[in-house]
Scaffold this active site. Structure first.
Site, PDB file in Angstrom:
ATOM      1  CE  LYS A 124      -1.603   1.478   4.115  1.00 54.17           C
ATOM      2  NZ  LYS A 124      -1.350   2.879   4.552  1.00 54.17           N
ATOM      3  CG  ASN A 125       2.331   2.682   3.528  1.00 55.59           C
ATOM      4  OD1 ASN A 125       1.192   3.084   3.259  1.00 55.59           O
ATOM      5  ND2 ASN A 125       2.724   2.393   4.753  1.00 55.59           N
TER       6      ASN A 125
ATOM      7  NE  ARG B 165      -0.659  12.286   8.092  1.00 55.27           N
ATOM      8  CZ  ARG B 165      -0.536  13.540   8.469  1.00 55.27           C
ATOM      9  NH1 ARG B 165      -1.500  14.139   9.098  1.00 55.27           N
ATOM     10  NH2 ARG B 165       0.580  14.217   8.225  1.00 55.27           N
TER      11      ARG B 165
ATOM     12  CB  CYS C  86      -4.057  11.092  11.853  1.00 58.07           C
ATOM     13  SG  CYS C  86      -2.591  10.123  12.060  1.00 58.07           S
TER      14      CYS C  86
ATOM     15  NE  ARG D  46       1.227  10.311  10.194  1.00 57.22           N
ATOM     16  CZ  ARG D  46       0.691   9.371   9.414  1.00 57.22           C
ATOM     17  NH1 ARG D  46      -0.501   8.887   9.697  1.00 57.22           N
ATOM     18  NH2 ARG D  46       1.338   8.911   8.371  1.00 57.22           N
TER      19      ARG D  46
ATOM     20  CG  ASP E  37       7.783  20.376   9.850  1.00 55.31           C
ATOM     21  OD1 ASP E  37       7.181  19.280   9.866  1.00 55.31           O
ATOM     22  OD2 ASP E  37       8.845  20.560  10.466  1.00 55.31           O
ATOM     23  CG  LEU E  38      10.432  17.542   7.936  1.00 58.81           C
ATOM     24  CD1 LEU E  38      10.840  16.106   8.280  1.00 58.81           C
ATOM     25  CD2 LEU E  38      11.573  18.505   8.270  1.00 58.81           C
TER      26      LEU E  38
ATOM     27  CG  ASP F  29       3.544   1.307   9.329  1.00 56.26           C
ATOM     28  OD1 ASP F  29       3.202   2.139  10.186  1.00 56.26           O
ATOM     29  OD2 ASP F  29       3.740   1.606   8.126  1.00 56.26           O
TER      30      ASP F  29
ATOM     31  NE  ARG G 144      -7.083   4.556   5.794  1.00 50.36           N
ATOM     32  CZ  ARG G 144      -6.640   5.707   6.256  1.00 50.36           C
ATOM     33  NH1 ARG G 144      -7.107   6.184   7.387  1.00 50.36           N
ATOM     34  NH2 ARG G 144      -5.733   6.399   5.605  1.00 50.36           N
TER      35      ARG G 144
HETATM   36  C1  EPZ Z   1       4.648   6.746   6.196  1.00 52.35           C
HETATM   37  O1  EPZ Z   1       3.945   7.851   6.744  1.00 52.35           O
HETATM   38  C2  EPZ Z   1       3.655   5.615   6.094  1.00 52.35           C
HETATM   39  N1  EPZ Z   1       2.550   6.017   5.241  1.00 52.35           N
HETATM   40  C3  EPZ Z   1       3.171   5.247   7.487  1.00 52.35           C
HETATM   41  O2  EPZ Z   1       2.320   4.129   7.347  1.00 52.35           O
HETATM   42  C4  EPZ Z   1       4.371   4.862   8.350  1.00 52.35           C
HETATM   43  O3  EPZ Z   1       3.944   4.599   9.668  1.00 52.35           O
HETATM   44  C5  EPZ Z   1       5.396   6.007   8.361  1.00 52.35           C
HETATM   45  O4  EPZ Z   1       5.751   6.362   6.990  1.00 52.35           O
HETATM   46  C6  EPZ Z   1       6.668   5.668   9.112  1.00 52.35           C
HETATM   47  O5  EPZ Z   1       7.265   4.534   8.555  1.00 52.35           O
HETATM   48  C7  EPZ Z   1       2.693   5.965   3.916  1.00 52.35           C
HETATM   49  O6  EPZ Z   1       3.731   5.594   3.389  1.00 52.35           O
HETATM   50  C8  EPZ Z   1       1.526   6.347   3.082  1.00 52.35           C
HETATM   51  P1  EPZ Z   1       6.933  10.036   8.079  1.00 52.35           P
HETATM   52  P2  EPZ Z   1       4.571   9.309   6.691  1.00 52.35           P
HETATM   53  O7  EPZ Z   1       6.873  11.316   7.319  1.00 52.35           O
HETATM   54  O8  EPZ Z   1       5.322   9.467   5.432  1.00 52.35           O
HETATM   55  C9  EPZ Z   1       7.464  13.353  11.469  1.00 52.35           C
HETATM   56  C10 EPZ Z   1       0.444   2.726   7.929  1.00 52.35           C
HETATM   57  O9  EPZ Z   1      -0.103   2.197   8.925  1.00 52.35           O
HETATM   58  N2  EPZ Z   1       7.352  14.353  10.395  1.00 52.35           N
HETATM   59  O10 EPZ Z   1       8.067   9.108   7.815  1.00 52.35           O
HETATM   60  O11 EPZ Z   1       3.483  10.259   6.981  1.00 52.35           O
HETATM   61  C11 EPZ Z   1       6.160  12.585  11.699  1.00 52.35           C
HETATM   62  O12 EPZ Z   1       5.265  13.303  12.511  1.00 52.35           O
HETATM   63  C12 EPZ Z   1       1.094   4.059   8.048  1.00 52.35           C
HETATM   64  O13 EPZ Z   1       0.454   2.204   6.807  1.00 52.35           O
HETATM   65  C13 EPZ Z   1       7.559  15.679  10.687  1.00 52.35           C
HETATM   66  O14 EPZ Z   1       7.850  16.051  11.841  1.00 52.35           O
HETATM   67  O15 EPZ Z   1       5.562   9.252   7.914  1.00 52.35           O
HETATM   68  C14 EPZ Z   1       6.674  11.321  12.326  1.00 52.35           C
HETATM   69  O16 EPZ Z   1       6.892  11.517  13.687  1.00 52.35           O
HETATM   70  C15 EPZ Z   1       0.637   4.977   9.071  1.00 52.35           C
HETATM   71  N3  EPZ Z   1       7.457  16.611   9.683  1.00 52.35           N
HETATM   72  C16 EPZ Z   1       8.013  11.091  11.622  1.00 52.35           C
HETATM   73  O17 EPZ Z   1       8.387  12.361  11.077  1.00 52.35           O
HETATM   74  C17 EPZ Z   1       7.149  16.249   8.404  1.00 52.35           C
HETATM   75  O18 EPZ Z   1       7.052  17.130   7.537  1.00 52.35           O
HETATM   76  C18 EPZ Z   1       7.994  10.085  10.493  1.00 52.35           C
HETATM   77  O19 EPZ Z   1       6.900  10.371   9.639  1.00 52.35           O
HETATM   78  C19 EPZ Z   1       6.950  14.889   8.111  1.00 52.35           C
HETATM   79  C20 EPZ Z   1       7.053  13.958   9.127  1.00 52.35           C
END
Ligand code: EPZ
Length: 431
Positions: free
Chosen positions: A22-23, A99, A123, A128, A131-132, A313, A405
């Site tokens: 999915k991801n 998201r 969420c 989440r 900003d990055l 995950d 989902r």
């Molecule tokens: C991806 O989410 C996955 N979703 C998530 O899968 C997964 O848990 C996560 O990566 C971590 O492996 C998809 O790929 C669609 P991140 P993502 O940006 O990209 C912080 C599932 O169950 N952050 O790597 O949204 C954030 O808050 C799910 O399938 C910032 O601070 O995750 C978190 O603490 C849920 N600023 C950390 O980084 C930003 O701009 C990692 O988040 C972006 C992220």
């Protein structure tokens, strides 16, 4: 609202085919926005989140053709053609549902010089922020305003390459900026980039579309922008989280499963931890065989980390497993600040868990007992299904839409391996 009813205590036996990730599928689908030619994706999982993204892409003006001919195990093929894109706005109503919709931002700005994408908001598992994603696009020359809950990005003269050092590893920000950089002028370097297999899968597909990317699989991605990308055909990487979930289903029930259409290397860190807990993995043709090594499971300590570490995950599923292990194990969640909602639900099934901040101490019990439970996200929900498979008596998991989902035909796959599990239609209300 549908529920899943499980009568636990049956060891699973048989084989389960895993779908495309999915991801990986979600960012790959948004990559179609980078070209006016057709992007063909094979091994597409059929999931609610894929449907949501199809609806978002359709309203942008993408033509989508879905082919079911691949058969249930092989997954489907989708053809996406973003030739007639007329609308660069991703509205709140669709983004709030999922998201990952925010992944249209980079491709839209890169190809059309503008995008208006709703901010996704928080969420169930954490705040989440995005900003990055925003800072990275700004470094590449986009002007971004936040207005009325939307990110409004403009780069009328196109994006330009930049060196972007991520202060923390983000899968989504790496993917968004990687896609944006393929069409930027000059070279972009993404430092401390996410190394998840889904990121590499996206990068390989972008290369097949004509992008110039080096460092794939490492934490430094170097992208030299090109004038235009073209169509390609790409097969989506197997879902490592689905793989790990079914591996734990075999272990928690004391059964044996052949998990097919997948690879052991995709879950290497989880397999190492699970092996310490007493789970045996054997590579077989087209997949892996999983069972307990010597009849019992033992408590182990686990810390979630960006890839190649133990994935967040799989954290909830691991907690369910540790609930029935001998001895104690400590789970530390370092990625999301609120990802233990499954703990109180597992405790309703007799689990002994103490949560303290980012850590949860899980003391194994002889047997869980069935109960009505529910959870507010996908992986938490599936951890309750695993617990239900191992528990004495009947468990009802509410809010099944979370499972839909991310897990295709979950109850069918488990029932075919001997689980007593069924979906029951609800009549509104879910508690
Ligand atoms: C991806 O989410 C996955 N979703 C998530 O899968 C997964 O848990 C996560 O990566 C971590 O492996 C998809 O790929 C669609 P991140 P993502 O940006 O990209 C912080 C599932 O169950 N952050 O790597 O949204 C954030 O808050 C799910 O399938 C910032 O601070 O995750 C978190 O603490 C849920 N600023 C950390 O980084 C930003 O701009 C990692 O988040 C972006 C992220």
């Amino acid at each position: 609202m549908d529920k899943i009813r499980i009568r636990g205590g049956r060891p699973l036996s048989g084989s389960i085919a895993v779908g495309g990730a999915k991801n990986a599928a979600l960012p790959l689908m948004t990559a179609c926005l980078l070209t006016d030619e057709t992007l063909v994706l094979r091994n597409l999982p059929i999931l609610a989140d894929i449907n949501t993204l199809c609806n978002l892409l359709l309203q942008h003006g993408v033509a989508i053709h879905l082919d079911g001919a691949g058969g249930a195990c092989a997954g489907r093929t989708v053809e996406l053609t973003a030739r007639g894109v007329t609308n660069t706005t991703a509205p709140y109503d669709l983004v709030r549902k999922m998201r990952a919709s925010v992944l249209v931002l980079g491709p839209l700005v890169a190809r059309f010089g503008e995008a208006k994408v709703s901010l996704p908001g928080g969420c169930a598992i954490g705040a989440r922020p995005v900003d990055l994603h925003i800072k990275g696009l700004q470094a590449m020359g986009a002007a971004i305003e936040l207005e009325g809950g939307y990110m409004i990005a403009r780069a009328p003269g196109g994006l330009r390459g930049a060196e972007i050092v991520f202060p923390k590893v983000s899968v989504g920000a790496t993917e968004n900026l990687l896609m944006a950089a393929t069409l930027a002028r000059g070279e972009t370097v993404l430092v401390n980039a996410a190394r998840e297999p889904e990121v590499s899968d996206l990068a390989h597909c972008l290369v097949a579309m004509g992008a110039d990317i080096t460092g794939i699989g490492s934490d430094t991605l170097r992208i030299r922008g090109v004038e235009r990308l073209h169509g390609a055909t790409h097969s989506i990487v197997p879902d490592r989280i689905e793989t790990g979930t079914y591996a734990m289903a075999a272990a928690i029930t004391g059964g044996e499963l052949d998990i097919l259409n997948t690879r052991l290397d995709l879950i290497a860190s989880a397999a190492t931890v699970l092996a310490q807990a007493g789970v045996a993995f054997t590579e077989i043709e087209g997949g892996i065989r999983v069972s307990r090594a010597n009849g019992t499971l033992a408590g182990v300590d686990v810390m979630t980390e960006p890839y190649p570490g133990f994935p967040t995950d799989l954290q909830a599923q691991m907690m369910a497993l540790l609930c029935t292990a001998q001895g104690a194990g400590m789970i530390t969640e370092t990625i999301f600040e609120n990802r233990f909602m499954h703990a109180p639900e597992l405790m309703r099934m007799g689990a002994r868990i103490t949560v303290h901040g980012a850590s949860a101490l899980v003391r194994g019990v002889d047997r869980l007992t069935g109960a009505p439970v529910m959870a507010t996200d996908l992986r938490a929900s599936v951890s309750l299904v695993l617990a239900g498979l191992a528990a004495r008596g009947e468990t009802t998991v509410n809010r099944v839409y979370h499972l839909d989902r991310g897990y295709e035909r979950l109850e069918e796959k488990l029932a075919a391996c001997g689980a007593d599990i069924e979906r029951i239609g609800g009549e509104g209300g879910d508690d």
